[in-house]
Motif scaffolding. Structure first.
Motif, PDB file in Angstrom:
ATOM      1  N   GLY A   1      33.710 144.887 -25.424  1.00 52.27           N
ATOM      2  CA  GLY A   1      33.073 143.921 -26.325  1.00 52.27           C
ATOM      3  C   GLY A   1      34.098 143.190 -27.165  1.00 52.27           C
ATOM      4  O   GLY A   1      34.058 141.963 -27.321  1.00 52.27           O
TER       5      GLY A   1
ATOM      6  N   VAL B   1      27.371 145.400 -26.007  1.00 48.08           N
ATOM      7  CA  VAL B   1      27.347 146.533 -26.944  1.00 48.08           C
ATOM      8  C   VAL B   1      25.907 146.952 -27.230  1.00 48.08           C
ATOM      9  O   VAL B   1      25.591 148.155 -27.270  1.00 48.08           O
ATOM     10  CB  VAL B   1      28.107 146.165 -28.241  1.00 48.08           C
TER      11      VAL B   1
ATOM     12  N   ALA C   1      29.702 139.770 -25.604  1.00 52.79           N
ATOM     13  CA  ALA C   1      30.169 141.048 -26.141  1.00 52.79           C
ATOM     14  C   ALA C   1      29.040 141.757 -26.890  1.00 52.79           C
ATOM     15  O   ALA C   1      28.802 142.952 -26.711  1.00 52.79           O
ATOM     16  CB  ALA C   1      31.355 140.829 -27.067  1.00 52.79           C
ATOM     17  N   LYS C   2      28.325 140.978 -27.732  1.00 48.52           N
ATOM     18  CA  LYS C   2      27.214 141.570 -28.482  1.00 48.52           C
ATOM     19  C   LYS C   2      26.182 142.166 -27.524  1.00 48.52           C
ATOM     20  O   LYS C   2      25.688 143.286 -27.713  1.00 48.52           O
ATOM     21  CB  LYS C   2      26.527 140.500 -29.346  1.00 48.52           C
TER      22      LYS C   2
END
Lengths: 1019, 316
Positions: A675, A691, A687-688
């Motif tokens: 991420g 995750v 990335a968010k």
């Protein structure tokens, strides 16, 4: 049953003839006479014949065979052929008479002149089978075994439906074969007797004999003969069920033991056990034999009593007793007497049973048997061996405490016993097996003392081993200096044996090199000749002597690389690693590959070759067989890629790891890095997403330790405004909290208590990042209130534990830290549990216990999370311990030690912060305690000037400085210091409002006022 | 070995004698302490006396056809060496039935024997003493603990012979174990074990003593007294393993012993041996209640093993 009926059913048995035949003959003779008299007056021939016949029979009954023969042969001689054909019984009686006279000539006469003649003349007579039996029996008496067998075979053929006679014939044949030592012939005969079943004493005796023959047939060296052992065991079991039929169970016992021993010799343990289990113990056998004797005696009494005053019955009972029971009684008494003289076989039999269990890896069962021997036969001849064997089993089983006790008991009872040396050695070895190195050291010291007192032949058996193990125990405790001395002495004492390659020499030389390595003595220092060779020379010497392919070859080569790295010879380290890879890298079984690649990575990293270092670390993690190496190499690779600015590489590295090792505990951390890499690469939303997806999977699982780290990352990302298109319009206000909530929303769905706590934590992290620490404290407080320890992850246990301890809830804090320590013993944050428990004990003023806990966290766990707190804890404990010391010098030593530790804490750049202030305060405080008031005062002053961010410590420093001045007799300075705290002024002499605000709620302010009044100042 | 022919002679003579004069070896008889042996037509016990219906044969001088005379004669227990009854088949067959999970069938076979011999109770030679442990073990195998306790306590009450009274200690102890009074049971087992050499009773003691020790071990472990619990588990193990190691013929106790051993192995955290015991139980005693209980035990063993291998797993 009538007497006539009885006679008709009882066979013509030689021994019984005397009892059974005479009355019959009388009656026959009488009928003959009556028959004659019925025709007319008795003529003189008939009278004479009757006299001869009756006289013969009377003499026969009286066992006067010669007289009987004279009359009966005269009687026969006077008969016409026709009359002879009606007198078969006379032939039988004459045969019996000749038999009764004894001697081969008479036996031959009985057989040929009368019994064979009987068979020839009356072949269809039902008694033929019995006559054949008598002939066979007589040949046995003449030891003409082959002839006897021939006749018994005929009897067997003729008596298929008459079981007793058939068994008799088979027993006879078997007996003859036995006399001829023709076991191969005897076995099938006995098999015909015993199988499919046996139900008489005679066939049971056959079964005992057959079992013995099977046991003999079983050749321990020939696996094919195992079937005989099986057959023997089968018979043994059957005999156990029919023990009442067995005449000589003492013999049966003996055969069972012998059979068991044979089976034990060929490692057929279960079968050997079956044989041994069939053995009855001495007491039981004695009891059975005594009962048997008693039973026979009772039977004899009963016979006589049963006959009463009837002379015929009395005579019969007497003969029965004398002829049938008494010989057996004598035999039974003889067996009993010789059995009573034998030593008890049970202890050694039990010992053999225990051996079977041991060799079947049923060690506990063997211990049961050993216990039984010691309980039932406490003074047996095998006692010493049993005690030794039992303790050896406990040692094998790893039951250390019991082993130690048993070793001590052995050595107490047999200080010079045949196994004394081995026992002393075993005691130490048991500790080593349990990895109790401290105990091992102690016991090997004892072992060496004991061995030194033993005769040379015993001593030498374990002396070398014990010497080596003592050094090894010290080595394993990291006592490298002592171990170095031990190994040096060892190599000196045994260096000449077997050309320098004696027992343990290779281990000793290698470990000696490691001792030098671990004590930092890497290479020989020309300026310190006394130190001798260092690790490098020793490892090189080891490789030269024992070869690259020796037991520690690859390890030695790797350690050489470690030495080079430790000595900052990074180029040489790279070279050693490359040589290692060339020598051992192709061997897939070589376990050190991951370590060597890691070392290569370390060397390249030190040489600031991040790309090469990353490559080596990646190779290491891919080959890693332990989590420690994998985690280390994986994240070091990431760091090197980061240094190289290779975010694509980082993304690739961790993505690949997550794909291949999705279930690995480090996968969550890897995702965090993926991420982070994506965010760096401008793919923040991606990335968010990644995750959040990962968190969805793991947030409910308290074991996943990286979840908190990812939540912190989310909080941080939430604060980042997305990149907007260039526009003139002002950017709308970015709501980080709303963004965080948006990201947490999918995680809140179906959240369990663990997940809920973590979501609170994430919001608290937002507070931390936003410089609103009170929000974070509130979040931890909320978690503390809402959750139970068992629902929390290691990180939250640590956070909540610290929080409640700070609030003074010592018991609650203890529960939290204990949960962390016990439920997550492999957690990265395990040290936080130990340090937290140390803090708990400190709060309870148990400084000794607290010190132990802090020390464990540092020495054994490396304190990766709480090193600073652990050091502070240790130092505080030392300060408290100094206060309790009665000896002033010892107290000073303690205080010096504490000061040194605080200085260490204060000097670490990464720890700068409140702990620095704390450490500085304690340093000053210690100086004051040591009476060094000027130094202490200066230290307090420096603290007050440099740590303004931490009003508590500044306030305390003011108080400390005031006290310092007072102690130096500088009352005015003291009062001024206190006034500065109570009413701080700026450079212009005005009230410093900021400071006033910082100090206003501190209890130190009140202390300052009180002290100022005491010093005569005005508040 | 004595000459075979001598043996043959004597054998035939014995057979002849027995056939002519005496009842068969399977006929019930009374062996009196003074050596006399009597063959009663019937027997019963009244308090401490055995009433025997005896048949007296006519003297040889009596006219042919004179019938035998019958009379009831009482013999005090103290004057009796032993009563000899043919061994009831169920005494032999019940252990195998219990071990093969057919404890109901064993009870059915034992029932008439118990009814008959309860009259004689502990008279020397009565099969009651042999039948009761079987009955208790069958009931325990069926998890009918309450009835087993009743039987055990009733045995202790009914026994009058001093030697048998000592055995009753074992039954009292079993009752305590089944009631969960484990600490109180242990000294009784020890005393009972010293008082007898009967392996059926020693087997009964071994397995039930093991059960008490495991229960005590479990309780100590739950309290966190790990060292003390380990000692108890070890004692339990050594008690259970007396069956396979010392009394392997006592097959009916093997399922309970093997299951108990597996629990004790779990207690001392010897997981491999625990699993081997479970496997043995399933293979050799598949139909027993103990074998059926191994599923849950196996889960516990594996869970604990995994937990130790991966200490991050929270304790169950």
């Amino acid at each position: 049953m009538t007497r006539r009926g009885h006679i008709s059913t009882i066979s013509f048995a030689i021994a019984f003839a005397a009892l059974a035949l005479p009355p019959t003959i009388y009656s026959q003779a009488a009928s003959g006479v009556q028959g004659a008299s019925g025709v007319g007056l008795p003529d003189s021939r008939a009278v004479k014949l009757a006299q001869l016949y009756n006289g013969g029979m009377q003499f026969f009954e009286g066992q006067k065979y010669q007289e009987a023969i004279t009359r009966l042969e005269d009687f026969l001689g006077q008969l016409t052929p026709d009359e002879i054909s009606k007198r078969p019984l006379v032939y039988l009686v004459l045969g019996e008479c000749y038999y009764g006279l004894g001697g081969d000539v008479n036996f031959t006469k009985a057989i040929t002149a009368y019994w064979m003649e009987f068979i020839r003349r009356w072949p269809a007579d039902p008694k033929v089978v019995e006559v054949k039996g008598a002939i066979a029996q007589t040949y046995m008496k003449m030891k003409k075994w082959e002839k006897s067998i021939e006749w018994w075979a005929q009897v067997e053929q003729m008596s298929k439906d008459v079981l007793p006679m058939r068994e008799h014939a088979l027993s006879g044949q078997a007996y003859c074969y036995r006399q001829l030592k023709l076991a191969d012939e005897e076995v099938p005969v006995l098999e015909r007797l015993v199988y499919p079943d046996f139900n008489s004493q005679e066939s049971a005796e056959g079964a005992v004999r057959l079992m013995a023959l099977y046991a003999l047939e079983h050749d321990p060296a020939d696996a094919k003969t195992m079937e005989f052992a099986d057959k023997a065991i089968g018979l043994l079991k059957k005999l156990q069920m029919k023990i009442h039929l067995v005449e000589n169970f003492i013999a049966l016992n003996g055969i069972a033991i012998k059979l068991g021993d044979q089976l034990l010799d060929v490692n057929a343990y279960p079968k050997a056990l079956e044989a041994y289990w069939a053995v009855r113990n001495r007491e039981v056998v004695l009891q059975m034999q005594k009962s048997r004797v008693k039973g026979m005696e009772a039977a004899m009494d009963q016979n006589i009593k049963g006959a009463g005053k009837d002379p015929v019955a009395y005579n019969k009972a007497l003969r029965m007793n004398e002829d049938a029971i008494k010989p057996r009684l004598e035999e039974a008494k003889k067996i009993l007497a010789s059995f009573e003289k034998l030593p008890d076989f049970m202890p050694s039999l039990y010992f053999r049973m225990a051996r079977c269990h041991t060799d079947m890896n049923k060690k506990w069962e063997a211990i049961v048997v050993f216990n039984q021997i010691l309980e039932d036969y406490p003074k047996s001849s095998v006692r010493e061996l049993v005690i030794f064997s039992r303790l050896a089993l406990y040692s094998d089983l790893g039951i250390a405490e019991r082993s130690y006790t048993l070793c001590d008991e052995y050595l107490k009872e047999y200080p010079n016993g045949p196994h004394a040396g081995q026992v002393a050695y075993t005691k130490g070895l048991t500790a080593m097996k349990k990895k109790e190195w401290v105990v091992g050291e102690k016991y090997f010291e004892e072992a060496l003392r004991i061995l030194a007192t033993l005769p040379e032949d015993q001593k030498k058996l374990y002396w070398t081993e014990a010497r080596y193990q003592l050094a090894n125990a010290r080595f394993l405790q990291n006592k490298f200096d002592v171990a170095k001395k031990d190994f040096t002495e060892f190599t000196g004492e045994f260096g000449a044996i077997a050309g320098g390659k004696g027992a343990f020499m290779e281990d000793a030389e290698y470990q000696l090199a490691l001792c030098h390595l671990f004590t930092g003595h890497y290479a020989k220092d020309p300026d310190k000749a006394a130190e001798g060779y260092g690790a490098i020379e020793r490892l090189q010497a080891y490789l030269a002597k024992w070869g690259e392919k020796s037991g520690y070859g690859s390890d030695a080569k790797y350690r050489l690389g470690v030495c080079r790295f430790a000595a900052y010879e990074n180029d040489l380290c790279v070279k050693e690693c490359e040589e290692w890879l060339a020598a051992y890298g192709a061997d897939p079984k070589e376990l050190l590959q991951p370590e060597v690649y890691s070392l290569l990575g370390d060397a390249h990293a030190a040489l600031k070759h991040p790309a090469e270092a990353a490559t080596a670390y990646i190779e290491s993690y891919k080959r890693a067989t332990t989590d420690e190496v994998l985690t280390y190499a994986l994240f070091e690779a990431g760091k090197q890629l980061q240094k190289a600015g290779d975010w694509e590489g980082i993304e690739k590295l961790y993505t690949e790891f997550v794909k291949t090792r999705a279930e690995h505990p480090a996968a969550v951390t890897a995702i965090y890095w993926v991420g982070k890499a994506k965010a760096k690469l401008g793919k923040l939303e991606e990335a968010k997403e990644l995750v959040i997806e990962t968190l969805k999977k793991y947030i409910a699982d308290p074991k996943r330790e990286s979840v908190e780290m990812m939540l912190s990352q989310l909080a941080e990302w939430a604060r980042r405004r997305p990149v907007m298109k260039v526009s003139d319009a002002p950017a709308p206000k970015w709501d980080a909290d709303a963004e965080l909530e948006r990201m947490l929303k999918p995680l809140a769905e179906n959240a369990n208590i663990t997940a809920e706590a973590r979501l609170i934590y994430a919001r608290g992290e937002m507070g931390r990042i936003s410089r609103a620490p009170e929000k974070r404290v509130a979040a931890i407080a909320e978690i503390a209130e809402k959750t139970k320890p068992e629902d929390l992850s290691p990180h939250l246990l640590m956070e909540v534990g610290d929080y409640v301890l700070a609030k003074g809830e010592v018991d609650r804090a203890e529960t939290l830290f204990r949960t962390l320590k016990e439920n997550f013993p492999k957690s990265e944050r395990l040290d936080a549990g130990w340090v937290g428990l140390g803090d708990v004990q400190f709060a309870r003023k148990d400084y000794k216990k607290a010190m132990e806990l802090y020390t464990f966290a540092i020495d054994r766990l490396g304190a990766p999370w709480k090193l600073k707190e652990a050091l502070i804890g240790q130092a505080k404990c030392d300060v408290e311990a100094a206060a309790d010391e009665k000896d002033k010098a010892a107290a000073t030593t303690r205080l010096e030690k504490a000061k040194k530790t605080f200085e260490e804490v204060a000097s670490v750049r990464e720890w700068r912060g409140e702990s620095t202030a704390l450490a500085l305060y304690h340093i000053a405080e210690i100086q004051a305690r040591m009476g060094k008031y000027p130094e202490a005062t200066q230290a307090f002053e420096r603290l007050a000037a440099s740590q303004g961010k931490y009003p508590l410590w500044v306030a305390r420093a003011y108080l400390g400085a005031a006290e310092g001045y007072y102690r130096q007799g500088k009352n005015e300075e003291a009062k001024k210091k206190l006034t500065d705290l109570i009413s701080p002024r700026d450079a212009d002499g005005n009230v410093d409002e900021k400071k006033m605000e910082k100090f206003k709620d501190l209890p130190e302010l009140e202390k300052a006022r009180k002290r100022l009044l005491e010093l005569g100042g005005t508040v | 070995m004595k000459p075979l022919y001598a043996l043959l002679f004597s054998l035939l003579a014995t057979l002849a004698f027995a056939a002519d004069q005496q009842p068969g070896p399977n006929d019930p008889r009374i062996e009196l302490a003074d050596g006399r042996v009597l063959y009663p037509k019937q027997m019963r016990r009244e308090k401490d006396t055995i009433i025997a219906t005896l048949e007296t044969p006519p003297p040889s001088t009596a006219p042919v056809g004179t019938p035998a005379q019958r009379a009831d004669v009482g013999f005090a227990l103290k004057d009796i060496f032993r009563l000899v009854f043919p061994k009831p088949d169920a005494i032999n067959t019940a252990p195998a039935l219990i071990a093969s999970g057919k404890a109901e069938a064993a009870l059915a076979q034992l029932d008439p024997i118990l009814k008959y011999y309860t009259g004689f109770r502990d008279a020397p030679g009565s099969w009651w003493v042999d039948a009761v442990p079987l009955q208790i073990q069958a009931l325990l195998a069926l998890k009918r603990d309450k009835e087993a306790v009743d039987i055990a306590e009733s045995f202790a009450r009914l026994a009058s012979d001093e030697e048998i009274k000592k055995l009753s200690l074992a039954f009292t102890a079993v009752a305590r174990t089944r009631k969960g009074e484990h600490e109180a049971a242990l000294p009784l087992y020890d005393e009972a074990a010293k008082a007898t050499k009967r392996i059926d009773i020693l087997g009964l003691i071994a397995v039930n003593r093991g059960d008490s020790l495991v229960a005590i071990g479990d309780a100590l472990k739950a309290k966190g007294e790990l060292n003390k619990s380990a000692v108890r588990y070890e004692q339990a193990l050594l008690s259970y393993l007396r069956i396979p190691a010392l009394y392997p013929g006592q097959r009916m106790y093997l399922p309970q012993a093997t299951y108990g051993a597996a629990r004790a192995y779990l207690g001392i955290e010897d997981f491999d041996r625990a699993l081997v015991s479970i496997k043995e139980l399933r293979e050799n005693f598949a139909a027993t209640s103990e074998a059926k209980a191994t599923d849950e035990l196996e889960v516990r063993v594996k869970k604990r093993r995994e937990q130790l291998a991966d200490p991050n797993k929270p304790a169950s």
